[in-house]
Design a protein around this motif. Structure first.
Motif, PDB file in Angstrom:
ATOM      1  N   LEU A 713      83.521  72.243   4.653  1.00 45.58           N
ATOM      2  CA  LEU A 713      83.407  73.596   5.202  1.00 45.58           C
ATOM      3  C   LEU A 713      82.503  74.477   4.344  1.00 45.58           C
ATOM      4  O   LEU A 713      81.724  75.281   4.871  1.00 45.58           O
ATOM      5  N   HIS A 749      87.847  67.905  13.340  1.00 49.48           N
ATOM      6  CA  HIS A 749      87.453  69.262  13.725  1.00 49.48           C
ATOM      7  C   HIS A 749      86.270  69.745  12.884  1.00 49.48           C
ATOM      8  O   HIS A 749      85.314  70.332  13.420  1.00 49.48           O
ATOM      9  N   ALA A 750      86.324  69.485  11.580  1.00 53.22           N
ATOM     10  CA  ALA A 750      85.204  69.868  10.713  1.00 53.22           C
ATOM     11  C   ALA A 750      83.941  69.113  11.104  1.00 53.22           C
ATOM     12  O   ALA A 750      82.838  69.675  11.101  1.00 53.22           O
ATOM     13  N   LEU A 753      82.425  70.729  14.083  1.00 54.97           N
ATOM     14  CA  LEU A 753      81.699  71.936  13.717  1.00 54.97           C
ATOM     15  C   LEU A 753      80.299  71.605  13.193  1.00 54.97           C
ATOM     16  O   LEU A 753      79.324  72.306  13.490  1.00 54.97           O
ATOM     17  N   CYS A 754      80.210  70.531  12.421  1.00 53.39           N
ATOM     18  CA  CYS A 754      78.905  70.123  11.895  1.00 53.39           C
ATOM     19  C   CYS A 754      77.957  69.746  13.026  1.00 53.39           C
ATOM     20  O   CYS A 754      76.770  70.122  13.026  1.00 53.39           O
ATOM     21  N   ARG A 756      78.072  70.759  16.113  1.00 51.27           N
ATOM     22  CA  ARG A 756      77.680  71.971  16.849  1.00 51.27           C
ATOM     23  C   ARG A 756      76.574  72.717  16.105  1.00 51.27           C
ATOM     24  O   ARG A 756      75.650  73.255  16.715  1.00 51.27           O
ATOM     25  N   ALA A 757      76.685  72.766  14.779  1.00 49.47           N
ATOM     26  CA  ALA A 757      75.639  73.422  13.998  1.00 49.47           C
ATOM     27  C   ALA A 757      74.311  72.692  14.142  1.00 49.47           C
ATOM     28  O   ALA A 757      73.242  73.304  14.010  1.00 49.47           O
ATOM     29  N   GLU A 761      76.244  69.596  21.182  1.00 49.18           N
ATOM     30  CA  GLU A 761      77.506  70.056  21.761  1.00 49.18           C
ATOM     31  C   GLU A 761      78.306  68.911  22.375  1.00 49.18           C
ATOM     32  O   GLU A 761      79.527  68.836  22.216  1.00 49.18           O
ATOM     33  N   ALA A 764      79.991  66.890  19.778  1.00 52.43           N
ATOM     34  CA  ALA A 764      81.084  67.647  19.177  1.00 52.43           C
ATOM     35  C   ALA A 764      82.329  67.591  20.065  1.00 52.43           C
ATOM     36  O   ALA A 764      83.453  67.414  19.575  1.00 52.43           O
ATOM     37  N   GLU A 768      86.082  65.966  19.226  1.00 51.71           N
ATOM     38  CA  GLU A 768      87.335  66.711  19.356  1.00 51.71           C
ATOM     39  C   GLU A 768      88.314  66.003  20.281  1.00 51.71           C
ATOM     40  O   GLU A 768      89.532  66.023  20.051  1.00 51.71           O
TER      41      GLU A 768
END
Length: 773
Positions: A713, A749-750, A753-754, A756-757, A761, A764, A768
């Motif tokens: 994170l 989850h982390a 997020l990576c 998505r960054a 999408e 990601a 999930e």
């Protein structure tokens, strides 16, 4: 054995009518050499060969320079030159036909002397490597024999310490044009009476201190309180205490100043007690500080408070400033990191101005370099210094200082010129690297004193530093000489006793210090603080405890921290008492320290009776320890901490973490959550440090998995997406290996997020969906 060979010769002069004069000179050289404890090897004509111990290198070079200077002062000049070589010199075989020592060092000295020009002192490669730290060189001398080369000592600028002392001739850095433009509106707004908050953001070395100094010279405020970091940030009101001592020198000086200002006797006594480090109750301290600000702010005079930097100042001082400044006409300048969140210091009636000090453009860097080097310096020198310094005023100033200290730039009348030629390459060099290069040639005694100044509290008194240096084996005369030299070389500020010229310099000195040496200095400072502080300075024990613990005496340090925590709790500084209890446990995990810390936290959580007419906010509820069914027994922090971070109530989150640590919760988990709280505030550097601390405390695979998750994170926030993905995958692997569904879900989850960054999408969402929770 290893020796230095000095080879002196006179250059032949055609039809010299005065050979007796040359003979007299040669005899004088022989006498000078033997007087200097040299061993005469031979004399042939005007040639004198002698050897010395290697440890006498500086004395031999000074002798050689003095001989050449004496030769030039003769009328007419004596045409002398000297070579110096270092190497193995074997003793003679004691044979009548071969009575002299032997070794190639003799041949090298002779060859270089034969190639030397009139008045030159030439050293071979071995001798030069020994002398390079102290002396400067110029022309390369080739012999044409097997690649043998030497270098001539620069007789105009022979010693590096002379160049370093020339730094004092550099001018103070001017305010860059871009900074003047960015702050013009703020300066104009300060003309309006009232309360102002000026938030100054910028990278390290952006020139906040220089801008404030220039503004202070222009506006001439009646009072400036410079509040800086207190060691460890633990001592309640420690920042205010040091600011009062920096302004008025001693508690007696504070008392005299309060009397001269006609302050109410009760308020004057309170501020004097603060300067002594005594446990002054919170409310009287706030009222006394407000009275001080109001008294000096009469008759339209400006009063300044400078918080620099905010992140290192103890919470009690920050609270005191925020509360005392309310309702008074005071200007508070606060230095923040670029992404650091500003605390709610002031109510809505304060005029708040936020300034981002910009990076220097090329023209700005040249303007700073021009101001530092002087108007007469050539444009080429100014341009190169500006480029080497990068995009901060500190970088440009350090580039100029480093080039002067290294002997690259020397004074020629009223301007600086290249001594030999410009330094190769022209690209920006980090200020830290420039400072490291400059420190590499500083004498050990000066480094010892500079190290003491960097380890000591900011704004330390002369008495305290003298005690530290005395414990380190330096007498008063050596200390005074070292201080004068350090100020000449721009390593200590000339206007602020015992302050390094920049926070970057302080960090470089501390980071380059050997751990054993740092521990030693921490212990010396702890003992000096005890000896020089007021005997009843209960709160000062927090600083003493921090230095003792950092110096390796963890149990003694923890005991002092607990004592300071009890005094802080009784004085009403509950938050500080909790921090001190947590710090004591972090340094010493013994049962005795834990018991004392737990007793302190329970006492601190009991609300004190509020004063008449005031409603006091209740203390936080006890922390709840949650253990998931599959947990191995390790305690984890309450969701209250996470809730505090998510709602941006960072003070509450920090308070719960400190309570948990003091009462025995897992320290690694506490540091991980502390890192996430710092990240939410925008303090990336502090978050990384807390994360590193949590990894050191990791005791098993589960803790390592949680640490990797927090690392992911933090790296994601820092835009290091590759590193974040790797850390998330590491956390996922460790969680799956120990069948930890909660850890696996968090890691996935982390990882999402990576992705998505990265703009992925769909990937990601797929990650999930694979989560077990």
């Amino acid at each position: 054995m290893e020796r230095l060979v000095l080879w002196h010769r006179l250059i032949p002069v055609p039809d010299d009518p005065d050979s007796e004069r040359r003979d007299r000179w040669t005899r004088a050289v022989v006498r000078r050499v033997t007087d200097a404890r040299g061993v005469l090897l031979c004399t042939v004509g005007s040639t004198v060969a002698a050897c010395f111990d290697v440890v006498d290198l500086e004395r031999v070079l000074d002798l050689a320079l003095d001989l050449l200077g004496s030769a030039e002062r003769e009328e007419p000049h004596i045409p002398a030159c000297i070579a110096l070589a270092a190497g193995e010199l074997r003793e003679s075989a004691r044979e009548p036909a071969f009575p002299f020592p032997s070794g190639t060092v003799l041949d090298r000295a002779q060859l270089l002397a034969n190639r030397a020009r009139l008045g030159e002192l030439v050293l071979d490669r071995e001798a030069r490597s020994l002398a390079n730290r102290v002396y400067l060189f110029g022309r390369a001398v080739a012999t044409g024999v097997a690649g043998l080369r030497g270098e001539a000592l620069d007789r105009d600028h022979p010693r590096r310490d002379g160049c370093r002392r020339a730094i004092r001739h550099l001018q103070p850095a001017p305010v860059p044009p871009c900074t003047a433009d960015a702050t013009r509106d703020v300066v104009e707004a300060l003309d309006a009476r009232g309360r102002h908050a000026v938030l100054l953001r910028g990278p390290r070395g952006a020139g906040v201190r220089e801008w404030l100094d220039a503004l202070e010279r222009t506006r001439e405020p009646a009072l400036v309180l410079r509040i800086e970091a207190v060691p460890g940030g633990l001592e309640p009101l420690g920042g205010l205490r040091l600011a009062l001592l920096r302004r008025w020198g001693s508690p007696d000086g504070v008392a005299a100043a309060m009397t001269a200002a006609a302050l109410d006797p009760a308020d004057a006594t309170t501020l004097t007690r603060v300067a002594e480090g005594r446990a002054v109750a919170r409310d009287p301290a706030l009222l006394a500080l407000r009275a001080l600000l109001s008294t000096f702010g009469d008759d339209d005079a400006e009063v300044w408070i400078v918080l620099d930097p905010l992140s290192g100042i103890d919470a009690a001082t920050v609270d005191a400033v925020a509360t005392a400044a309310s309702g008074t006409d005071v200007i508070v300048f606060t230095r923040l990191g670029v992404d650091e969140e500003a605390p709610p210091f002031f109510s809505a009636d304060a005029r708040t101005h936020e300034v981002l000090l910009p990076a220097l453009r090329g023209s700005d860097a040249r303007a700073v370099a021009r101001g530092v080097l002087g108007e007469a310096t050539d444009d080429d020198v100014v341009r190169r210094v500006g480029v080497l310094g990068g995009d901060t005023p500190l970088g440009v100033v350090e580039a100029a200082r480093t080039l002067v200290a290294a002997g690259d730039l020397v004074h020629d009348g009223d301007k600086l010129v290249w001594r030999v030629s410009p330094r190769g390459g022209i690209e920006a060099i980090a200020a830290e690297s420039l400072i490291e290069e400059r420190l590499a040639t500083v004498e050990p005694t000066l480094i010892r004193v500079l190290g003491a100044a960097c380890v000591a509290p900011s704004g330390a008194s002369t008495a305290l530093i003298a005690e530290v240096c005395k414990a380190d084996g330096l007498d008063a005369h050596s200390l005074a000489d070292a201080v004068a030299r350090l100020r000449e070389e721009a390593l200590l500020r000339p206007d602020d006793p015992w302050q390094p010229t920049s926070s970057v310099l302080r960090e470089v000195v501390l980071q380059s210090m050997h751990p054993a040496r740092l521990n030693e200095l921490n212990r010396f400072v702890a003992e000096a603080v005890e000896r020089t502080s007021h005997r009843d300075g209960e709160l000062t024990k927090a600083t003493v405890g921090w230095y003792l613990a950092e110096g390796g005496r963890e149990r003694d340090g923890a005991r002092a921290l607990i004592e300071a925590g009890r005094a802080a709790q009784l004085a009403g500084f509950t938050r500080a008492a909790l921090r001190l209890a947590a710090a004591a446990v972090q340094y010493d995990d013994s049962d005795a320290t834990r018991a004392a810390a737990t007793t302190l936290t329970r006492a601190a959580r009991r609300p004190l009776p509020p004063p008449p007419g005031e409603t006091r906010r209740t203390a936080p509820a006890p922390i709840t320890v949650v253990a998931p069914p599959d947990d191995d027994g390790t305690e984890v922090l309450s969701e209250r901490v996470v809730h505090g971070i998510l709602t941006r109530d960072f003070e509450a989150a920090d308070r719960y973490i400190d309570i948990a640590v003091a009462e025995g919760c897992d320290r690694g988990a506490a540091e991980r959550l502390r890192a996430l709280g710092l990240l939410a505030r925008g303090d990336l550097a502090a978050a990384m440090r807390a994360l590193a601390s949590s990894r050191e405390l990791a005791a098993d695979d589960r803790a390592e998995a949680r640490g990797a998750l927090a690392h992911a994170l933090v790296l994601l926030y820092a835009s290091d997406l590759g590193g974040a993905v790797r850390a998330a995958l590491a956390s996922l692997a460790k969680s799956r290996a120990r069948r930890d569904p909660r850890g696996e879900a968090a890691a996935l989850h982390a990882l999402a997020l990576c992705y998505r960054a990265l703009g992925k999408e769909q990937e990601a969402e797929a990650i999930e969906e694979a989560s077990p929770a």
